[in-house]
Design an enzyme around this catalytic site. Structure first.
Site, PDB file in Angstrom:
ATOM      1  N   CYS A  40       0.848  -1.199   0.000  1.00  0.00           N
ATOM      2  CA  CYS A  40       0.000   0.000   0.000  1.00  0.00           C
ATOM      3  C   CYS A  40       0.884   1.251   0.000  1.00  0.00           C
ATOM      4  CB  CYS A  40      -0.895  -0.012   1.240  1.00  0.00           C
ATOM      5  SG  CYS A  40      -2.008   1.407   1.359  1.00  0.00           S
ATOM      6  N   SER A  42       0.515   3.929   1.596  1.00  0.00           N
ATOM      7  CA  SER A  42       0.661   4.575   2.911  1.00  0.00           C
ATOM      8  C   SER A  42       2.012   4.229   3.544  1.00  0.00           C
ATOM      9  CB  SER A  42      -0.484   4.164   3.839  1.00  0.00           C
ATOM     10  OG  SER A  42      -1.700   4.543   3.259  1.00  0.00           O
ATOM     11  N   HIS A  45       4.664   6.494   2.152  1.00  0.00           N
ATOM     12  CA  HIS A  45       4.740   7.846   2.726  1.00  0.00           C
ATOM     13  C   HIS A  45       5.731   7.871   3.901  1.00  0.00           C
ATOM     14  CE1 HIS A  45       1.583   9.296   0.197  1.00  0.00           C
ATOM     15  NE2 HIS A  45       0.605   8.666   0.790  1.00  0.00           N
ATOM     16  N   HIS A  61       0.761  -2.750   6.897  1.00  0.00           N
ATOM     17  CA  HIS A  61      -0.457  -2.556   7.692  1.00  0.00           C
ATOM     18  C   HIS A  61      -1.661  -3.217   7.032  1.00  0.00           C
ATOM     19  CE1 HIS A  61      -0.562   0.498   4.597  1.00  0.00           C
ATOM     20  NE2 HIS A  61      -1.874   0.504   4.747  1.00  0.00           N
ATOM     21  N   CYS A 166      -6.904  -3.384   4.483  1.00  0.00           N
ATOM     22  CA  CYS A 166      -6.724  -1.942   4.221  1.00  0.00           C
ATOM     23  C   CYS A 166      -7.508  -1.477   3.009  1.00  0.00           C
ATOM     24  CB  CYS A 166      -5.262  -1.528   4.083  1.00  0.00           C
ATOM     25  SG  CYS A 166      -5.173   0.213   3.579  1.00  0.00           S
TER      26      CYS A 166
HETATM   27  N1  COD Z   1      -3.905  12.829 -10.486  1.00  0.00           N
HETATM   28  C1  COD Z   1      -4.583  11.650 -10.558  1.00  0.00           C
HETATM   29  N2  COD Z   1      -4.048  10.459 -10.179  1.00  0.00           N
HETATM   30  C2  COD Z   1      -2.784  10.466  -9.747  1.00  0.00           C
HETATM   31  C3  COD Z   1      -2.019  11.651  -9.644  1.00  0.00           C
HETATM   32  C4  COD Z   1      -2.628  12.874 -10.052  1.00  0.00           C
HETATM   33  N3  COD Z   1      -1.990  14.033  -9.999  1.00  0.00           N
HETATM   34  N4  COD Z   1      -0.782  11.337  -9.198  1.00  0.00           N
HETATM   35  C5  COD Z   1      -0.771   9.998  -9.023  1.00  0.00           C
HETATM   36  N5  COD Z   1      -1.965   9.469  -9.348  1.00  0.00           N
HETATM   37  C6  COD Z   1      -2.412   8.066  -9.308  1.00  0.00           C
HETATM   38  C7  COD Z   1      -1.332   7.048  -9.593  1.00  0.00           C
HETATM   39  O1  COD Z   1      -1.090   6.884 -10.977  1.00  0.00           O
HETATM   40  C8  COD Z   1      -1.941   5.790  -8.954  1.00  0.00           C
HETATM   41  O2  COD Z   1      -2.738   5.091  -9.877  1.00  0.00           O
HETATM   42  C9  COD Z   1      -2.838   6.344  -7.845  1.00  0.00           C
HETATM   43  O3  COD Z   1      -2.836   7.768  -7.988  1.00  0.00           O
HETATM   44  C10 COD Z   1      -2.309   5.999  -6.453  1.00  0.00           C
HETATM   45  O4  COD Z   1      -2.420   4.622  -6.277  1.00  0.00           O
HETATM   46  P1  COD Z   1      -1.390   3.734  -5.419  1.00  0.00           P
HETATM   47  O5  COD Z   1      -1.746   2.308  -5.695  1.00  0.00           O
HETATM   48  O6  COD Z   1      -0.016   4.181  -5.671  1.00  0.00           O
HETATM   49  O7  COD Z   1      -1.770   4.126  -3.926  1.00  0.00           O
HETATM   50  P2  COD Z   1      -2.728   3.368  -2.877  1.00  0.00           P
HETATM   51  O8  COD Z   1      -4.054   3.174  -3.490  1.00  0.00           O
HETATM   52  O9  COD Z   1      -2.001   2.193  -2.328  1.00  0.00           O
HETATM   53  O10 COD Z   1      -2.804   4.448  -1.673  1.00  0.00           O
HETATM   54  C11 COD Z   1      -3.473   5.648  -1.847  1.00  0.00           C
HETATM   55  C12 COD Z   1      -3.619   6.395  -0.493  1.00  0.00           C
HETATM   56  C13 COD Z   1      -4.453   7.617  -0.785  1.00  0.00           C
HETATM   57  C14 COD Z   1      -4.350   5.512   0.518  1.00  0.00           C
HETATM   58  C15 COD Z   1      -2.219   6.741   0.090  1.00  0.00           C
HETATM   59  O11 COD Z   1      -1.408   7.352  -0.860  1.00  0.00           O
HETATM   60  C16 COD Z   1      -2.364   7.699   1.303  1.00  0.00           C
HETATM   61  O12 COD Z   1      -2.442   8.924   1.166  1.00  0.00           O
HETATM   62  N6  COD Z   1      -2.340   7.144   2.523  1.00  0.00           N
HETATM   63  C17 COD Z   1      -2.462   7.917   3.720  1.00  0.00           C
HETATM   64  C18 COD Z   1      -3.826   7.770   4.287  1.00  0.00           C
HETATM   65  C19 COD Z   1      -3.881   6.593   5.179  1.00  0.00           C
HETATM   66  O13 COD Z   1      -3.027   6.363   5.987  1.00  0.00           O
HETATM   67  N7  COD Z   1      -4.912   5.783   5.018  1.00  0.00           N
HETATM   68  C20 COD Z   1      -5.079   4.600   5.781  1.00  0.00           C
HETATM   69  C21 COD Z   1      -4.173   3.469   5.336  1.00  0.00           C
HETATM   70  S1  COD Z   1      -4.197   3.198   3.621  1.00  0.00           S
HETATM   71 ZN    ZN Z   2      -3.128   1.098   3.337  1.00  0.00          ZN
END
Ligand code: COD
Ligand code: ZN
Length: 365
Positions: A40, A42, A45, A61, A166
């Site tokens: 994930c 997160s 980060h 997580h 998650c």
């Molecule tokens: N515009 C649109 N899409 C975008 C942009 C943009 N400018 N930049 C990147 N992206 C796309 C990427 O191409 C990708 O497809 C997507 O955004 C992100 O996906 P992943 O697979 O990299 O990320 P996830 O889904 O694993 O995680 C996303 C979260 C939002 C959960 C994570 O980044 C986050 O902010 N976590 C903190 C919040 C948290 O702790 N939550 C609880 C645990 S997850």
């Molecule tokens: Zn997560």
């Protein structure tokens, strides 16, 4: 006991896969043999220092496994139970828990990446090692508070069970429990990775009308159509706010979701919502970033801006709901997990995430 784990010793450095010491479970804790752990963003980060965490730490997580030992006084799980792991093990006694918001448990928040008594069960080279979300599942075994394990029907594939820990609960929960999407409404989801795809599936479950997937990568957008997206917007080509407005007769969407984690995408999610639009922010922007919104538009268009943590879900009752939705064919977790890794490959798995590979990756033990 000695277990293999991925340890983050320093921000910006790869995790070290090595043997560490894991203590016995204490009162109210269980020992879990990890079956699968999801990759994930997160965790990323914390690796990059975009969010603070106590270091050294074992990350991970999003996990599932089997209870192999229970500590004194444990009543919520038994040896042999297949469990989904919750990264907010609710105390059940604080104000947030008592008000029904166990995803925001105060005691968990106050103890951070330590166990609920403030200490750690992981150690190496004379140092205490912290536990992300009191889960720390980038390891063969983990000691977890009993409220952080949710027993499920045994026989669920471990990688699918881990996703429910998650991305599924965070994403589907954001759509159903935080935003409470109404049937027939228009929805825009910014960020179509593991969590965003689950927001899309949640919107489809709520019978939304148009579901607009927004991403900067074409492959992600094509993939999103498999999970219920009806339209796509490539934010790398043109202004996504304008494109979403064009797809909604100039009005803007009824519900928008930010599922990447940046100030810019948070602002875009706000701006692409229409009159009385509900803006749900799932991603957390790097620490210290601020997103500004037009204060007049907020009031004149009666918009709602809200955050959603862990899908506003109550793990112990809502995760079994997600299991049922998967088992009845209403949640497509089979297509969601596209890559499998060993624990030794965890740094490569994150490199794949950075490269923007589609879907979710999972470590199998
Ligand atoms: N515009 C649109 N899409 C975008 C942009 C943009 N400018 N930049 C990147 N992206 C796309 C990427 O191409 C990708 O497809 C997507 O955004 C992100 O996906 P992943 O697979 O990299 O990320 P996830 O889904 O694993 O995680 C996303 C979260 C939002 C959960 C994570 O980044 C986050 O902010 N976590 C903190 C919040 C948290 O702790 N939550 C609880 C645990 S997850
Ligand atoms: Zn997560």
């Amino acid at each position: 006991m000695k277990v293999k784990a991925a340890v983050l010793w320093e921000v910006g450095q790869p995790m070290e896969i090595r043997e560490v010491d894991l203590d016995e479970p204490k009162t109210g804790e269980v020992l879990v043999k990890i079956g699968s752990a999801g990759i994930c963003r997160s965790d990323r980060h914390f690796m990059h220092g975009d969010a603070p965490i106590a270091i050294p730490v074992v990350l991970g997580h999003e996990g599932a496994g089997t209870v192999v030992q229970t500590g004194p006084g444990v009543t919520l799980a038994q040896e042999g139970d297949q469990v989904i792991l919750s990264f907010v093990p609710a105390c059940g006694r604080c104000r947030s828990c008592l008000e029904g918001h166990s995803n925001l448990c105060d005691l968990h928040g106050a103890t951070g990446a330590n166990m609920l008594d403030g200490t750690t069960r992981l150690h190496a080279d004379g140092k205490d090692i912290h536990h992300m979300g009191k889960v720390a599942c980038f390891a063969e075994y983990a000691v977890i508070p009993e409220t952080g394990v949710v027993p499920v029907t045994s026989g669920l594939p471990m990688d699918k069970a881990a996703m429910i820990g998650c991305s599924v609960t965070t994403g589907v929960g954001a759509a159903l429990y935080s935003a409470e999407i109404k049937a027939g409404s228009t929805v825009a989801v910014i960020g179509c990775g593991g969590v965003g795809l689950n927001v899309i599936m949640g919107a489809a479950l709520a019978n939304a009308g148009k579901i607009i997937a927004v991403d900067i990568r074409e492959a992600q957008l094509e993939f999103a159509m498999r999970f219920g997206a009806t339209h796509t917007v490539n934010a790398a080509d043109q202004d996504p706010v304008r494109q979403v407005r064009d797809l909604t007769d100039g009005r803007g969407a009824d519900y928008t979701f930010e599922v990447f984690g940046s100030a810019d995408t948070t602002k875009a999610a706000y701006e692409m919502a229409g009159k009385r639009g509900i803006v749900t922010v799932v991603g957390i922007a790097p620490w210290g970033q601020e997103a500004s919104i037009n204060a007049v538009d907020l009031v004149r268009n009666e918009k709602t801006l809200r955050g959603s943590y862990y899908g506003s879900a109550r793990s112990r009752t809502d995760m079994p709901v997600m299991v049922d939705l998967y088992q009845s064919g209403k949640l497509n977790l089979d297509d969601l997990v596209v890559r499998h890794y060993t624990l030794d490959q965890v740094n490569e798995a994150y490199a794949d995430l950075d490269r923007g590979e589609i879907g979710r990756g999972a470590i199998m033990f």
